[in-house]
Design an enzyme around this catalytic site. Sequence first.
Site, mmCIF file in Angstrom:
data_model
loop_
_atom_site.group_PDB
_atom_site.id
_atom_site.type_symbol
_atom_site.label_atom_id
_atom_site.label_comp_id
_atom_site.label_asym_id
_atom_site.label_seq_id
_atom_site.Cartn_x
_atom_site.Cartn_y
_atom_site.Cartn_z
ATOM 1 N N ARG A 91 -5.373 0.439 8.670
ATOM 2 C CA ARG A 91 -3.953 0.091 8.576
ATOM 3 C C ARG A 91 -3.228 0.582 9.816
ATOM 4 O O ARG A 91 -3.533 1.662 10.335
ATOM 5 C CB ARG A 91 -3.334 0.731 7.332
ATOM 6 N N LYS A 121 1.872 2.192 -5.118
ATOM 7 C CA LYS A 121 2.408 1.649 -6.374
ATOM 8 C C LYS A 121 1.490 1.979 -7.558
ATOM 9 O O LYS A 121 1.955 2.386 -8.620
ATOM 10 C CB LYS A 121 2.559 0.122 -6.253
ATOM 11 N N THR A 156 -9.782 -4.668 1.738
ATOM 12 C CA THR A 156 -10.604 -5.200 2.837
ATOM 13 C C THR A 156 -11.244 -4.109 3.697
ATOM 14 O O THR A 156 -12.086 -4.416 4.538
ATOM 15 C CB THR A 156 -9.736 -6.065 3.768
ATOM 16 N N ASP A 171 0.807 -1.222 0.000
ATOM 17 C CA ASP A 171 0.000 0.000 0.000
ATOM 18 C C ASP A 171 0.840 1.274 0.000
ATOM 19 O O ASP A 171 0.422 2.315 0.524
ATOM 20 C CB ASP A 171 -0.965 0.018 1.213
ATOM 21 N N GLU A 172 2.000 1.205 -0.590
ATOM 22 C CA GLU A 172 2.895 2.364 -0.608
ATOM 23 C C GLU A 172 2.402 3.434 -1.581
ATOM 24 O O GLU A 172 2.804 4.610 -1.473
ATOM 25 C CB GLU A 172 4.314 1.933 -1.020
ATOM 26 N N ASN A 226 -5.442 -10.049 -3.534
ATOM 27 C CA ASN A 226 -5.097 -9.506 -2.209
ATOM 28 C C ASN A 226 -4.627 -8.062 -2.348
ATOM 29 O O ASN A 226 -4.668 -7.289 -1.403
ATOM 30 C CB ASN A 226 -4.023 -10.368 -1.506
ATOM 31 N N ALA A 227 -4.167 -7.703 -3.540
ATOM 32 C CA ALA A 227 -3.695 -6.348 -3.794
ATOM 33 C C ALA A 227 -4.858 -5.396 -4.039
ATOM 34 O O ALA A 227 -5.927 -5.811 -4.484
ATOM 35 C CB ALA A 227 -2.785 -6.353 -5.022
ATOM 36 N N GLY A 228 -4.629 -4.134 -3.749
ATOM 37 C CA GLY A 228 -5.587 -3.085 -4.086
ATOM 38 C C GLY A 228 -4.779 -1.864 -4.468
ATOM 39 O O GLY A 228 -4.106 -1.280 -3.622
ATOM 40 N N HIS A 229 -4.763 -1.536 -5.752
ATOM 41 C CA HIS A 229 -3.954 -0.413 -6.241
ATOM 42 C C HIS A 229 -4.885 0.722 -6.657
ATOM 43 O O HIS A 229 -5.735 0.545 -7.532
ATOM 44 C CB HIS A 229 -3.072 -0.868 -7.414
ATOM 45 N N THR A 230 -4.709 1.866 -6.005
ATOM 46 C CA THR A 230 -5.640 2.976 -6.192
ATOM 47 C C THR A 230 -5.081 4.025 -7.137
ATOM 48 O O THR A 230 -3.937 4.453 -6.994
ATOM 49 C CB THR A 230 -5.930 3.649 -4.838
ATOM 50 N N GLN A 259 1.910 -6.012 -3.179
ATOM 51 C CA GLN A 259 2.390 -6.122 -1.794
ATOM 52 C C GLN A 259 3.705 -5.330 -1.643
ATOM 53 O O GLN A 259 3.884 -4.354 -2.350
ATOM 54 C CB GLN A 259 2.553 -7.584 -1.365
ATOM 55 N N LYS A 288 3.057 10.397 -0.116
ATOM 56 C CA LYS A 288 2.261 10.836 1.026
ATOM 57 C C LYS A 288 2.993 11.761 1.998
ATOM 58 O O LYS A 288 2.698 11.766 3.197
ATOM 59 C CB LYS A 288 1.668 9.618 1.752
ATOM 60 N N THR A 331 3.035 -12.582 2.580
ATOM 61 C CA THR A 331 2.169 -13.180 1.573
ATOM 62 C C THR A 331 2.900 -14.379 0.975
ATOM 63 O O THR A 331 4.020 -14.701 1.401
ATOM 64 C CB THR A 331 1.728 -12.145 0.511
HETATM 65 P P1 GDP Z 1 -0.755 0.415 -3.561
HETATM 66 O O1 GDP Z 1 -1.367 -0.861 -3.104
HETATM 67 O O2 GDP Z 1 0.721 0.448 -3.329
HETATM 68 O O3 GDP Z 1 -1.100 0.772 -4.975
HETATM 69 O O4 GDP Z 1 -1.370 1.552 -2.641
HETATM 70 P P2 GDP Z 1 -2.922 1.720 -2.209
HETATM 71 O O5 GDP Z 1 -3.678 2.232 -3.386
HETATM 72 O O6 GDP Z 1 -3.418 0.492 -1.555
HETATM 73 O O7 GDP Z 1 -2.796 2.790 -1.067
HETATM 74 C C1 GDP Z 1 -2.264 4.048 -1.291
HETATM 75 C C2 GDP Z 1 -3.334 5.078 -0.908
HETATM 76 O O8 GDP Z 1 -2.734 6.353 -0.795
HETATM 77 C C3 GDP Z 1 -4.397 5.231 -1.972
HETATM 78 O O9 GDP Z 1 -5.613 5.564 -1.342
HETATM 79 C C4 GDP Z 1 -3.903 6.408 -2.811
HETATM 80 O O10 GDP Z 1 -4.954 7.114 -3.456
HETATM 81 C C5 GDP Z 1 -3.275 7.258 -1.758
HETATM 82 N N1 GDP Z 1 -2.122 8.067 -2.169
HETATM 83 C C6 GDP Z 1 -1.135 7.748 -3.047
HETATM 84 N N2 GDP Z 1 -0.210 8.719 -3.071
HETATM 85 C C7 GDP Z 1 -0.588 9.651 -2.187
HETATM 86 C C8 GDP Z 1 -0.023 10.887 -1.729
HETATM 87 O O11 GDP Z 1 1.060 11.297 -2.120
HETATM 88 N N3 GDP Z 1 -0.731 11.561 -0.772
HETATM 89 C C9 GDP Z 1 -1.914 11.138 -0.284
HETATM 90 N N4 GDP Z 1 -2.516 11.860 0.645
HETATM 91 N N5 GDP Z 1 -2.472 9.979 -0.689
HETATM 92 C C10 GDP Z 1 -1.807 9.253 -1.614
HETATM 93 P P1 IMO Z 2 -0.949 -4.098 -2.248
HETATM 94 O O1 IMO Z 2 -0.524 -4.655 -3.591
HETATM 95 C C1 IMO Z 2 -0.902 -4.530 2.068
HETATM 96 C C2 IMO Z 2 -1.071 -8.584 3.679
HETATM 97 C C3 IMO Z 2 -2.310 -9.038 4.405
HETATM 98 C C4 IMO Z 2 -1.716 -10.036 5.380
HETATM 99 C C5 IMO Z 2 -0.618 -10.697 4.555
HETATM 100 C C6 IMO Z 2 -1.027 -11.987 3.889
HETATM 101 O O2 IMO Z 2 -2.249 -3.374 -2.297
HETATM 102 O O3 IMO Z 2 0.157 -3.330 -1.631
HETATM 103 P P2 IMO Z 2 -2.640 -12.703 1.906
HETATM 104 O O4 IMO Z 2 -4.014 -12.260 1.531
HETATM 105 O O5 IMO Z 2 -1.617 -12.447 0.869
HETATM 106 O O6 IMO Z 2 -2.621 -14.109 2.415
HETATM 107 O O7 IMO Z 2 -2.243 -11.801 3.198
HETATM 108 O O8 IMO Z 2 -0.263 -9.747 3.554
HETATM 109 N N1 IMO Z 2 -1.304 -8.073 2.314
HETATM 110 C C7 IMO Z 2 -1.201 -6.786 1.974
HETATM 111 N N2 IMO Z 2 -0.962 -5.695 2.733
HETATM 112 N N3 IMO Z 2 -1.037 -4.403 0.748
HETATM 113 C C8 IMO Z 2 -1.254 -5.481 -0.039
HETATM 114 O O9 IMO Z 2 -1.261 -5.433 -1.383
HETATM 115 C C9 IMO Z 2 -1.385 -6.748 0.582
HETATM 116 N N4 IMO Z 2 -1.617 -8.002 0.134
HETATM 117 C C10 IMO Z 2 -1.560 -8.810 1.204
HETATM 118 O O10 IMO Z 2 -2.935 -7.965 5.062
HETATM 119 O O11 IMO Z 2 -1.102 -9.361 6.444
HETATM 120 MG MG MG Z 3 -2.906 -1.519 -1.840
#
Ligand code: GDP
Ligand code: IMO
Ligand code: MG
Length: 425
Positions: free
Chosen positions: A305, A18, A301, A15-16, A40-44, A224, A331, A239
């Site tokens: 966090r 990406k 989910t 959730d960095e 399991n991933a969620g990319h926003t 991840q 961020k 994972t």
């Molecule tokens: P990913 O899984 O690595 O793609 O990251 P996620 O999408 O799960 O989580 C990142 C969250 O931070 C998302 O809600 C993005 O919209 C948000 N986000 C990304 N970059 C920034 C930023 O520089 N500032 C803020 N406030 N939010 C950000």
């Molecule tokens: P993105 O791509 C953050 C975590 C779960 C759990 C562990 C194992 O959005 O960064 P799993 O479902 O793989 O068996 O879960 O890994 N986890 C993540 N945490 N971002 C993710 O993906 C994750 N995918 C799995 O919360 O601790």
């Molecule tokens: Mg994510």
Amino acid sequence: MSARVDVLLGAQWGDEGKGKVVDVITPGYAVIARFQGGPNAGHTLLFEGRKHVLHTIPSGIFREGVMNLVGNGVVIDPVIFLKEVDALAKAGVDVKDRLLIGRRAHLILPTHRALDAASEAEKGKEKIGSTLKGIGPTYMDKTGRNGFRVGDLERADMMDRYRALVRKHERLLAGHEHVIDWKAYEGEWLDAVQRLRTITLVDSEHWLDEQLNAGRKVLAEGAQGTLLDIDFGTYPFVTSSNTITAGACTGLGVPPTRIGRVIGIFKAYCTRVGSGPFPTELNDEVGERIRQAGHEFGSTTGRARRCGWLDLPALKYAVMINGVSELAMMKADVLSGMDTIRVCTHYKVNGRLTDRLPYDITGTVEPVYADLPGWGALSVSEALPASLEAYIRRIEEATGVPVKLVSLGPDRAETLMRDTAAVAG
Ligand code: GDP
Ligand code: IMO
Ligand code: MG
């Protein structure tokens, strides 16, 4: 001249940000390829006032003229996959001409989800905190040589193979107490499998080889993060795939000699969702403030966090393991308004200072912090405040790698290139 595969991956616990960075730099690439993980991933992604969350489909999908590949290292739940396809269609994106799936990718069966849920329920307090999407059991079947691959959908005996694997899973589930009603999901799953065959399937290692030979640049998108890697993460709270650069080679079938830049994504602080050690975690009002300001709730989910300060020994480890050539810091805006920002520079382990991530960080490491001055509101149209520049320099000095992209908000436009030529490729 043959092109290279650049790799973009998470340098923390996922959730960095990406998805956002892939979307921002996609115009510099011909192909975006996911190499591991699954739903399991969620990319926003956020642009033109709309938010999109992708789970399995690469984050280059919104850009015209770019191909998106789901590589062999990914595990696919057809139901979730097609929901993503439908959501994209609603958003005006027809994936037909821009999405490919590698035949060697494995499918997540309804029974894999049931096995995931049963295993987690039995672990009780020791649970991993899995997203319960069936990831672990699917990769177990892959390495156990029992898996069901996307390419199997083209075989005449596909249903026999499916039933044989389900029977094996039923025998395993019989030994478990907490068995969810996976049969309720089966009809939907089988329908989705039929529809999945309408997406173009390719022998992706050959396809990628041709792209590279034709000089088309590829960006490998990780899911991840490094500390969730099956080998180098905080095992067993990880994972079930290799989230690191090496995973891009096995997850796409590209040789290490073709890897170009490695872009490590990290937040200006740290988060983790699910169980497992987190040395710099803040269980106080500062952690809560970061959670609220950063909207730190899972994209897959919805879980809150866990939040904490930036952990440099962990980031240095990620740089080392991945061969990160450049960093992207996300961020920074979330920390705006704090007088002091702490950075963990070292750990104290058995009374001794170290900047190395040790084998076990469960309760055995005490973070040692440096306090740095904070910054106010940030804007992409202004120069970064001196205190933020100093924070970034501190990270560059510790890791030995330049921070080439700084993100100041979730929107595509809220991005600052510190060296445009190098990051936007
Ligand atoms: P990913 O899984 O690595 O793609 O990251 P996620 O999408 O799960 O989580 C990142 C969250 O931070 C998302 O809600 C993005 O919209 C948000 N986000 C990304 N970059 C920034 C930023 O520089 N500032 C803020 N406030 N939010 C950000
Ligand atoms: P993105 O791509 C953050 C975590 C779960 C759990 C562990 C194992 O959005 O960064 P799993 O479902 O793989 O068996 O879960 O890994 N986890 C993540 N945490 N971002 C993710 O993906 C994750 N995918 C799995 O919360 O601790
Ligand atoms: Mg994510």
